[in-house]
Design an enzyme around this catalytic site. Structure first.
Site, PDB file in Angstrom:
ATOM      1  N   ASN A   1       6.958   1.341  -3.799  1.00 56.46           N
ATOM      2  CA  ASN A   1       6.360   2.326  -4.705  1.00 56.46           C
ATOM      3  C   ASN A   1       5.330   3.124  -3.906  1.00 56.46           C
ATOM      4  O   ASN A   1       4.253   2.622  -3.612  1.00 56.46           O
ATOM      5  CB  ASN A   1       5.698   1.597  -5.885  1.00 56.46           C
ATOM      6  CG  ASN A   1       4.975   2.554  -6.818  1.00 56.46           C
ATOM      7  OD1 ASN A   1       5.057   3.780  -6.661  1.00 56.46           O
ATOM      8  ND2 ASN A   1       4.256   2.004  -7.781  1.00 56.46           N
ATOM      9  N   TRP A   2       5.699   4.346  -3.556  1.00 60.12           N
ATOM     10  CA  TRP A   2       4.812   5.151  -2.705  1.00 60.12           C
ATOM     11  C   TRP A   2       3.648   5.748  -3.477  1.00 60.12           C
ATOM     12  O   TRP A   2       2.756   6.354  -2.892  1.00 60.12           O
ATOM     13  CB  TRP A   2       5.620   6.273  -2.036  1.00 60.12           C
ATOM     14  CG  TRP A   2       6.613   5.767  -1.028  1.00 60.12           C
ATOM     15  CD1 TRP A   2       6.807   4.461  -0.642  1.00 60.12           C
ATOM     16  CD2 TRP A   2       7.547   6.548  -0.266  1.00 60.12           C
ATOM     17  NE1 TRP A   2       7.803   4.390   0.301  1.00 60.12           N
ATOM     18  CE2 TRP A   2       8.269   5.656   0.553  1.00 60.12           C
ATOM     19  CE3 TRP A   2       7.837   7.914  -0.199  1.00 60.12           C
ATOM     20  CZ2 TRP A   2       9.268   6.089   1.430  1.00 60.12           C
ATOM     21  CZ3 TRP A   2       8.832   8.347   0.674  1.00 60.12           C
ATOM     22  CH2 TRP A   2       9.534   7.441   1.476  1.00 60.12           C
ATOM     23  N   LYS A   3       3.681   5.622  -4.819  1.00 62.93           N
ATOM     24  CA  LYS A   3       2.597   6.161  -5.656  1.00 62.93           C
ATOM     25  C   LYS A   3       2.361   7.632  -5.304  1.00 62.93           C
ATOM     26  O   LYS A   3       3.309   8.344  -4.996  1.00 62.93           O
ATOM     27  CB  LYS A   3       1.349   5.283  -5.531  1.00 62.93           C
ATOM     28  CG  LYS A   3       1.677   3.818  -5.825  1.00 62.93           C
ATOM     29  CD  LYS A   3       0.480   2.936  -6.018  1.00 62.93           C
ATOM     30  CE  LYS A   3       0.949   1.510  -6.334  1.00 62.93           C
ATOM     31  NZ  LYS A   3      -0.136   0.588  -6.629  1.00 62.93           N
TER      32      LYS A   3
ATOM     33  N   HIS B   1       4.390   1.018 -15.280  1.00 64.30           N
ATOM     34  CA  HIS B   1       3.450   0.572 -14.247  1.00 64.30           C
ATOM     35  C   HIS B   1       2.031   0.573 -14.827  1.00 64.30           C
ATOM     36  O   HIS B   1       1.684   1.447 -15.624  1.00 64.30           O
ATOM     37  CB  HIS B   1       3.527   1.504 -13.032  1.00 64.30           C
ATOM     38  CG  HIS B   1       2.813   0.933 -11.841  1.00 64.30           C
ATOM     39  ND1 HIS B   1       1.445   0.979 -11.717  1.00 64.30           N
ATOM     40  CD2 HIS B   1       3.271   0.282 -10.744  1.00 64.30           C
ATOM     41  CE1 HIS B   1       1.105   0.373 -10.589  1.00 64.30           C
ATOM     42  NE2 HIS B   1       2.198  -0.048  -9.974  1.00 64.30           N
TER      43      HIS B   1
ATOM     44  N   GLU C   1      -0.693   1.474 -13.658  1.00 61.48           N
ATOM     45  CA  GLU C   1      -1.468   2.709 -13.408  1.00 61.48           C
ATOM     46  C   GLU C   1      -1.080   3.789 -14.415  1.00 61.48           C
ATOM     47  O   GLU C   1      -1.896   4.652 -14.748  1.00 61.48           O
ATOM     48  CB  GLU C   1      -1.253   3.158 -11.951  1.00 61.48           C
ATOM     49  CG  GLU C   1      -1.990   2.230 -10.990  1.00 61.48           C
ATOM     50  CD  GLU C   1      -1.439   2.190  -9.579  1.00 61.48           C
ATOM     51  OE1 GLU C   1      -0.623   3.051  -9.206  1.00 61.48           O
ATOM     52  OE2 GLU C   1      -1.829   1.258  -8.834  1.00 61.48           O
TER      53      GLU C   1
ATOM     54  N   GLU D   1       3.296  -7.595 -12.090  1.00 60.14           N
ATOM     55  CA  GLU D   1       2.257  -7.090 -11.194  1.00 60.14           C
ATOM     56  C   GLU D   1       0.880  -7.326 -11.814  1.00 60.14           C
ATOM     57  O   GLU D   1       0.435  -6.537 -12.649  1.00 60.14           O
ATOM     58  CB  GLU D   1       2.431  -5.580 -10.983  1.00 60.14           C
ATOM     59  CG  GLU D   1       3.740  -5.195 -10.339  1.00 60.14           C
ATOM     60  CD  GLU D   1       3.630  -3.861  -9.622  1.00 60.14           C
ATOM     61  OE1 GLU D   1       3.985  -3.821  -8.441  1.00 60.14           O
ATOM     62  OE2 GLU D   1       3.161  -2.868 -10.219  1.00 60.14           O
TER      63      GLU D   1
ATOM     64  N   GLY E   1      -3.447  -3.335  -4.960  1.00 61.23           N
ATOM     65  CA  GLY E   1      -4.283  -2.543  -4.065  1.00 61.23           C
ATOM     66  C   GLY E   1      -5.604  -3.202  -3.696  1.00 61.23           C
ATOM     67  O   GLY E   1      -6.486  -2.572  -3.129  1.00 61.23           O
TER      68      GLY E   1
ATOM     69  N   SER F   1      -0.323  -6.432  -3.740  1.00 65.01           N
ATOM     70  CA  SER F   1      -0.742  -6.774  -2.382  1.00 65.01           C
ATOM     71  C   SER F   1       0.295  -7.580  -1.603  1.00 65.01           C
ATOM     72  O   SER F   1      -0.045  -8.431  -0.777  1.00 65.01           O
ATOM     73  CB  SER F   1      -2.098  -7.489  -2.399  1.00 65.01           C
ATOM     74  OG  SER F   1      -3.114  -6.613  -2.870  1.00 65.01           O
TER      75      SER F   1
ATOM     76  N   GLY G   1       3.478  -1.689  -2.943  1.00 68.33           N
ATOM     77  CA  GLY G   1       2.755  -0.421  -2.937  1.00 68.33           C
ATOM     78  C   GLY G   1       2.335  -0.044  -1.528  1.00 68.33           C
ATOM     79  O   GLY G   1       3.142   0.395  -0.701  1.00 68.33           O
ATOM     80  N   GLY G   2       1.048  -0.227  -1.228  1.00 62.73           N
ATOM     81  CA  GLY G   2       0.464   0.211   0.043  1.00 62.73           C
ATOM     82  C   GLY G   2       1.286  -0.142   1.274  1.00 62.73           C
ATOM     83  O   GLY G   2       1.511   0.702   2.151  1.00 62.73           O
TER      84      GLY G   2
HETATM   85  P1  13P Z   1      -0.040  -2.743  -3.729  1.00 60.10           P
HETATM   86  O1  13P Z   1       1.135  -3.364  -3.021  1.00 60.10           O
HETATM   87  O2  13P Z   1      -0.646  -1.603  -3.002  1.00 60.10           O
HETATM   88  O3  13P Z   1      -1.001  -3.785  -4.183  1.00 60.10           O
HETATM   89  O4  13P Z   1       0.575  -2.079  -5.073  1.00 60.10           O
HETATM   90  C1  13P Z   1       1.402  -2.839  -5.873  1.00 60.10           C
HETATM   91  C2  13P Z   1       2.023  -1.942  -6.877  1.00 60.10           C
HETATM   92  O5  13P Z   1       1.358  -1.454  -7.786  1.00 60.10           O
HETATM   93  C3  13P Z   1       3.442  -1.613  -6.719  1.00 60.10           C
HETATM   94  O6  13P Z   1       3.943  -0.969  -7.850  1.00 60.10           O
END
Ligand code: 13P
Length: 251
Positions: free
Chosen positions: A11-13, A98, A100, A169, A175, A212, A233-234
């Site tokens: 997930n590149w957000k 998600h 967010e 999640e 993050g 994470s 994510g990251g």
């Molecule tokens: P991180 O891997 O950056 O913690 O993000 C997880 C996430 O929200 C994937 O959708």
């Protein structure tokens, strides 16, 4: 070992321009030229990168997914994108619910409508759930994630089982560098799976862990019996690191 084929999705957000997306694909394909047998790979760029990344991947064994969709097919919804529009870019699925997006106002009802709209449009769905730190400390995790899963699957039945995955999640792990321990992630992923029973085939649905995940901790997480891959994510922004996570999910 589970017979479920693991999925690793990046997930590149709100990261990557089109040029950066193309460069990512080039680097990732060098890392894993044949893809990874036994693992389904997905990348989820922002809307602006869907078509570019799908085109850059070409016949490579990985799919593109969006990070959300709107539930209406078209109309006066400024800033929104429909399932059919996503599909027309070459993307094959979408993340939904998600945390967010939920924090920005997406309700359980909106998520349920979007799950249905995405499936009807032929998209694969990764439906997310997860608790806050306060909820975990208050012992409310199972009740909360179960409610989110049941609400999201409200309009879904068994025949859709292979067209969706669930992602657990924990919000406190996203993050923050604070990964759930493999045991904690396993326990809640099993609860997430159990919550899906009655709607879809819970023994067959893939349940992913996210929060994470990185190249160092992925193997221990993926080794858990109820964890069928990761939503990353990251760490997915680094092609080499993402490739390591994909390898860690291989059976
Ligand atoms: P991180 O891997 O950056 O913690 O993000 C997880 C996430 O929200 C994937 O959708």
């Amino acid at each position: 070992m589970s017979e479920r084929t693991p999925i690793v999705a990046g997930n590149w957000k709100m990261n990557t321009t089109q040029a950066e997306g193309r460069a990512w694909v080039e680097a990732f394909v060098k890392e894993l030229p044949e893809g990874q047998p036994g693992v389904e790979i997905a990348v989820c760029p922002p809307f602006t990168g869907l078509a570019t990344v799908a085109e850059a991947l070409g016949d490579y064994p990985a799919v593109v997914m969006s990070q959300t969709i709107h539930d209406e097919p078209k109309g006066a919804h400024t800033g929104e994108v429909s399932a059919a529009m996503v599909r027309a870019t070459g993307a094959r699925g979408t993340i939904l619910g998600h945390s967010e997006r939920r924090a920005a106002g997406e309700t359980d009802e909106m998520v349920a409508n979007r799950v249905r709209a995405a499936l009807d449009a032929g998209l694969f769905v990764i439906l997310c759930c997860g608790e806050s730190l306060e909820q975990r400390e208050a012992g409310e995790t199972e009740a909360w994630v179960s409610k989110q899963v049941r609400a999201g699957l409200r309009a879904i039945s068994h025949e859709w089982t292979d067209r969706l995955a669930l992602a657990y999640e924990p919000i406190w792990a996203i993050g923050t560098g604070k990964t759930a321990t493999p045991e904690m992630a396993q326990e809640t992923c099993a609860q997430v799976r159990a919550a899906a029973a009655g709607f879809i085939d819970a023994s067959r649905v893939r349940v992913l862990y996210g929060g994470s995940v990185n190249a160092e901790n992925a193997a221990d997480l993926m080794a858990q019996p109820d964890i069928d891959g990761g939503l990353v994510g990251g760490a997915s922004l680094d092609p080499a690191g993402f490739a390591t996570i994909v390898r860690a999910a291989a059976p």
